[in-house]
Scaffold this active site. Structure first.
Site, short mmCIF file in Angstrom:
data_model
loop_
_atom_site.label_atom_id
_atom_site.label_comp_id
_atom_site.label_asym_id
_atom_site.label_seq_id
_atom_site.Cartn_x
_atom_site.Cartn_y
_atom_site.Cartn_z
N GLU A 60 100.03 42.94 29.44
CA GLU A 60 99.76 43.35 28.06
C GLU A 60 101.09 43.41 27.32
O GLU A 60 102.14 43.62 27.94
CB GLU A 60 99.08 44.73 28.01
CG GLU A 60 97.75 44.81 28.72
CD GLU A 60 96.60 44.11 28.01
OE1 GLU A 60 96.78 43.64 26.87
OE2 GLU A 60 95.52 44.03 28.60
N ASP A 85 77.71 36.63 27.78
CA ASP A 85 78.19 37.99 27.55
C ASP A 85 79.28 38.02 26.49
O ASP A 85 79.35 38.96 25.69
CB ASP A 85 78.69 38.63 28.84
CG ASP A 85 79.11 40.07 28.62
OD1 ASP A 85 78.26 40.88 28.19
OD2 ASP A 85 80.30 40.39 28.84
#
Length: 144
Positions: A60, A85
């Protein structure tokens, strides 16, 4: 390809964006997350996720610095489930509402980045680089 074009037909998400995003998020299908959980879009298992999950570290970017942190990821049984999804995920989360106003891959990529789909500040540019390098917009023509 067929699933990406079907998603484009049914929901308006450009096929080129779907293909490029899956390529980027899955490391062209080679990532550990893809192999273990068929998670080709890098969708985390937030509290609303009722299904299986796996724990795995992720990179991240926070305040300009890349860090590795553990994350809980959604697990699927097939790539088709992951594709389905992703559409539901984007529709259910209000933060992605601006994406649905877009009609082009570039518009979608930018809107996804602005909505915080990924922490990488180059996310939209990376997706568009894949699209342009492989001429993926040719798959956005749904008249065939």
């Amino acid at each position: 390809l067929k699933g990406a074009q079907e998603c484009h037909r049914k929901h308006g998400i450009p096929a080129s964006l779907t293909i490029a995003q899956a390529a980027l998020e899955s490391g062209w299908g080679a990532s550990k997350l893809t192999k273990l959980a068929f998670n080709i879009f890098g969708i985390k298992a937030d509290p609303s996720w009722p299904g299986r999950f796996v724990w795995m570290d992720t990179r991240e970017v926070f305040q300009g610095k890349a860090v590795m942190i553990p994350a809980k990821w959604r697990a699927y049984d097939t790539f088709e489930q992951a594709l389905e999804d992703r559409t539901k995920f984007l529709k259910r989360n209000k933060r992605y509402s601006s994406c649905w106003k877009e009609t082009t891959a570039a518009g979608w990529a930018t809107a996804l980045q602005k909505a915080g789909y990924a922490t990488d500040p180059l996310y939209a540019k990376l997706i568009m680089g894949i699209i342009e390098a492989r001429n993926l917009t040719r798959f956005d023509n749904l008249e065939k």
